[in-house]
Write a protein that holds these residues in place. Structure first.
Motif, PDB file in Angstrom:
ATOM      1  N   PHE A   1       0.833  -1.209   0.000  1.00 26.13           N
ATOM      2  CA  PHE A   1       0.000   0.000   0.000  1.00 26.13           C
ATOM      3  C   PHE A   1       0.868   1.260   0.000  1.00 26.13           C
ATOM      4  N   SER A   2       0.551   2.156  -0.935  1.00 33.12           N
ATOM      5  CA  SER A   2       1.234   3.453  -0.976  1.00 33.12           C
ATOM      6  C   SER A   2       0.475   4.507  -0.181  1.00 33.12           C
ATOM      7  N   ALA A   3      -0.836   4.371  -0.094  1.00 35.31           N
ATOM      8  CA  ALA A   3      -1.641   5.337   0.653  1.00 35.31           C
ATOM      9  C   ALA A   3      -3.002   4.742   0.959  1.00 35.31           C
ATOM     10  N   ILE A   4      -3.559   5.148   2.081  1.00 35.64           N
ATOM     11  CA  ILE A   4      -4.915   4.773   2.465  1.00 35.64           C
ATOM     12  C   ILE A   4      -5.641   6.060   2.837  1.00 35.64           C
TER      13      ILE A   4
ATOM     14  N   GLN B   1       7.030   6.846  12.916  1.00 39.30           N
ATOM     15  CA  GLN B   1       7.983   6.378  11.903  1.00 39.30           C
ATOM     16  C   GLN B   1       7.459   5.185  11.108  1.00 39.30           C
ATOM     17  N   TYR B   2       6.430   4.515  11.628  1.00 38.65           N
ATOM     18  CA  TYR B   2       5.870   3.359  10.918  1.00 38.65           C
ATOM     19  C   TYR B   2       4.728   3.738   9.969  1.00 38.65           C
ATOM     20  N   ALA B   3       4.211   4.955  10.113  1.00 39.74           N
ATOM     21  CA  ALA B   3       3.059   5.377   9.313  1.00 39.74           C
ATOM     22  C   ALA B   3       3.503   5.997   7.989  1.00 39.74           C
ATOM     23  N   VAL B   4       4.402   5.302   7.301  1.00 38.32           N
ATOM     24  CA  VAL B   4       4.918   5.766   6.018  1.00 38.32           C
ATOM     25  C   VAL B   4       4.861   4.637   5.004  1.00 38.32           C
ATOM     26  N   ASN B   5       4.868   5.016   3.721  1.00 42.52           N
ATOM     27  CA  ASN B   5       4.869   4.009   2.660  1.00 42.52           C
ATOM     28  C   ASN B   5       6.296   3.743   2.186  1.00 42.52           C
ATOM     29  N   ILE B   6       6.432   2.975   1.124  1.00 42.51           N
ATOM     30  CA  ILE B   6       7.749   2.600   0.619  1.00 42.51           C
ATOM     31  C   ILE B   6       8.531   3.807   0.096  1.00 42.51           C
ATOM     32  N   ASN B   7       7.806   4.895  -0.239  1.00 44.29           N
ATOM     33  CA  ASN B   7       8.461   6.104  -0.728  1.00 44.29           C
ATOM     34  C   ASN B   7       8.873   7.040   0.399  1.00 44.29           C
ATOM     35  N   GLY B   8       8.536   6.665   1.631  1.00 46.29           N
ATOM     36  CA  GLY B   8       8.886   7.496   2.773  1.00 46.29           C
ATOM     37  C   GLY B   8       7.917   8.618   3.054  1.00 46.29           C
ATOM     38  N   THR B   9       6.735   8.587   2.406  1.00 46.94           N
ATOM     39  CA  THR B   9       5.716   9.611   2.627  1.00 46.94           C
ATOM     40  C   THR B   9       4.533   9.007   3.393  1.00 46.94           C
ATOM     41  N   ALA B  10       3.574   9.847   3.755  1.00 45.62           N
ATOM     42  CA  ALA B  10       2.485   9.427   4.640  1.00 45.62           C
ATOM     43  C   ALA B  10       1.691   8.251   4.077  1.00 45.62           C
TER      44      ALA B  10
ATOM     45  N   GLN C   1      -7.424  14.844   0.062  1.00 42.25           N
ATOM     46  CA  GLN C   1      -6.134  14.910  -0.645  1.00 42.25           C
ATOM     47  C   GLN C   1      -6.107  13.970  -1.845  1.00 42.25           C
ATOM     48  N   PHE C   2      -7.139  13.147  -1.981  1.00 39.19           N
ATOM     49  CA  PHE C   2      -7.150  12.075  -2.975  1.00 39.19           C
ATOM     50  C   PHE C   2      -7.021  12.605  -4.407  1.00 39.19           C
ATOM     51  N   CYS C   3      -7.809  13.613  -4.765  1.00 39.06           N
ATOM     52  CA  CYS C   3      -7.794  14.133  -6.136  1.00 39.06           C
ATOM     53  C   CYS C   3      -6.416  14.657  -6.523  1.00 39.06           C
TER      54      CYS C   3
ATOM     55  N   MET D   1      -3.922  11.697  -6.976  1.00 35.51           N
ATOM     56  CA  MET D   1      -4.128  10.891  -8.175  1.00 35.51           C
ATOM     57  C   MET D   1      -3.792  11.680  -9.447  1.00 35.51           C
ATOM     58  N   HIS D   2      -4.111  12.963  -9.441  1.00 35.81           N
ATOM     59  CA  HIS D   2      -3.804  13.794 -10.606  1.00 35.81           C
ATOM     60  C   HIS D   2      -2.297  13.934 -10.790  1.00 35.81           C
ATOM     61  N   SER D   3      -1.543  13.886  -9.699  1.00 35.09           N
ATOM     62  CA  SER D   3      -0.094  14.061  -9.784  1.00 35.09           C
ATOM     63  C   SER D   3       0.620  12.825 -10.318  1.00 35.09           C
ATOM     64  N   VAL D   4      -0.038  11.654 -10.243  1.00 37.11           N
ATOM     65  CA  VAL D   4       0.649  10.424 -10.658  1.00 37.11           C
ATOM     66  C   VAL D   4       0.056   9.764 -11.904  1.00 37.11           C
ATOM     67  N   VAL D   5      -1.182  10.046 -12.263  1.00 37.37           N
ATOM     68  CA  VAL D   5      -1.797   9.348 -13.393  1.00 37.37           C
ATOM     69  C   VAL D   5      -0.975   9.584 -14.655  1.00 37.37           C
ATOM     70  N   GLY D   6      -0.590   8.500 -15.328  1.00 34.63           N
ATOM     71  CA  GLY D   6       0.206   8.594 -16.532  1.00 34.63           C
ATOM     72  C   GLY D   6       1.647   9.002 -16.276  1.00 34.63           C
ATOM     73  N   ARG D   7       2.021   9.092 -14.995  1.00 37.59           N
ATOM     74  CA  ARG D   7       3.368   9.529 -14.636  1.00 37.59           C
ATOM     75  C   ARG D   7       4.026   8.475 -13.755  1.00 37.59           C
ATOM     76  N   SER D   8       4.586   8.903 -12.633  1.00 36.33           N
ATOM     77  CA  SER D   8       5.322   7.991 -11.762  1.00 36.33           C
ATOM     78  C   SER D   8       4.673   7.897 -10.391  1.00 36.33           C
ATOM     79  N   ALA D   9       4.469   6.664  -9.934  1.00 38.50           N
ATOM     80  CA  ALA D   9       3.900   6.450  -8.604  1.00 38.50           C
ATOM     81  C   ALA D   9       4.917   6.740  -7.508  1.00 38.50           C
ATOM     82  N   PHE D  10       6.177   6.945  -7.865  1.00 40.85           N
ATOM     83  CA  PHE D  10       7.175   7.286  -6.837  1.00 40.85           C
ATOM     84  C   PHE D  10       6.910   8.668  -6.237  1.00 40.85           C
ATOM     85  N   ASP D  11       6.062   9.460  -6.902  1.00 44.13           N
ATOM     86  CA  ASP D  11       5.733  10.786  -6.392  1.00 44.13           C
ATOM     87  C   ASP D  11       4.557  10.753  -5.418  1.00 44.13           C
ATOM     88  N   LEU D  12       4.036   9.544  -5.151  1.00 44.19           N
ATOM     89  CA  LEU D  12       2.879   9.433  -4.269  1.00 44.19           C
ATOM     90  C   LEU D  12       3.322   9.445  -2.811  1.00 44.19           C
TER      91      LEU D  12
END
Length: 297
Positions: free
Chosen positions: A241-244, A265-274, A281-283, A286-297
């Motif tokens: 999971f990257s985000a919930i 410190q445990y409430a982070v994803n593999i990218n080190g973000t929340a 914050q969902f829209c 999703m707009h920032s990653v669609v067709g791009r890179s999920a590393f920015d999530l």
């Protein structure tokens, strides 16, 4: 959601039933059937939805034509004596919140149709008899559409027509074979995002829905204790999971507990973000990653 009911309270691209029946989506051929249907629509449905509902008989006995009419004129679910579809429920939610479903009003829309907090502006003429899970998925789909990421249409073979930006409903057409992976697919690199949509409880179903593919949780969760233990946060990260995303009220309580326990410190994803985020914050995410890179999530 498009509504071709000429008296839709949210506005319509048509101004009369004659224009509605001329639309290619409705697929009504010229002739006696079309003429009779127009007379019935003008006679029985010459106004918009009402509260309480005042159900009328179906305007046609042609089952296929009726399905199309209800699909593209979902206001009719307030007026026709038939159980609403999931699409119909979502449109009646839109009427109740006064506009398209967004990440700002989706919690309000969820409450509108919830049996414990019913708040219809224009109630369905009959109770909903379908899957509540499908309604949740379409609420999430509506939020994505409001962010400029609409659901992809299906071709004549029931495969999605890939257009970007866009998302795929894994419950529609031949993509239904992949339903076990999740509910909605958002294309991006290096692997597509799979959104698992839930109602109020996560339980173990959410945990295992990511299947070690990059997963997103989206729900109206009301039990913070399902998320706040150190082990549960480790498991969500391990399962991909990257985000919930959850309502603000639930997230506020969750964050207070995580901080009180010293587990931030445990409430982070593999990218080190929340890992845990507000639905509002969902829209943007999703707009920032669609067709791009999920590393920015």
């Amino acid at each position: 959601m498009l509504c071709l009911h000429p008296y839709c309270p949210l506005g319509s691209p048509v101004s009369s039933w004659a224009e509605t029946l001329d639309r290619p989506e409705i697929k009504i051929r010229k002739g006696l059937e079309k003429a009779a249907l127009l007379i019935t629509l003008n006679s029985l449905f010459g106004a918009g939805p009402s509260s309480p509902a005042k159900p009328q008989p179906a305007p046609t006995t042609n089952a296929a034509a009726l399905r199309r009419l209800l699909r593209f004129c979902p206001c009719l679910y307030n007026q026709v004596d038939t159980p609403p579809s999931a699409h119909g429920i979502v449109h009646l939610c839109e009427l109740s919140v006064g506009g398209s479903i967004t990440d700002v009003n989706v919690v309000e829309a969820f409450k509108v149709q919830h049996p414990k907090t019913l708040g219809w502006a224009y109630p369905p003429a009959q109770p909903f008899q379908g899957s509540g899970g499908t309604v949740m998925e379409l609420l999430c789909s509506g939020v994505l559409a409001s962010a400029g990421i609409p659901a992809m249409e299906l071709d004549t073979d029931d495969w999605p027509i890939w257009r970007m930006p866009g998302h795929i409903l894994l419950n529609d057409g031949k993509m239904g074979d992949l339903k076990a992976l999740g509910d909605i697919l958002v294309p991006c690199a290096p692997t597509n995002l799979i959104i698992s949509v839930k109602s109020e409880k996560a339980r173990e179903r959410l945990l295992y829905s990511a299947n070690s593919i990059e997963g997103i949780g989206f729900g109206f969760f009301d039990t913070p204790s399902e998320f706040w233990t150190k082990r549960r946060m480790q498991l969500y990260k391990r399962m991909g999971f990257s985000a919930i995303y959850m309502p603000d009220t639930t997230l506020d309580i969750l964050n207070l507990k995580i901080d009180a326990d010293g587990n931030r410190q445990y409430a982070v994803n593999i990218n080190g973000t929340a890992l845990y985020r507000p639905l509002t914050q969902f829209c943007a995410d999703m707009h920032s990653v669609v067709g791009r890179s999920a590393f920015d999530l």
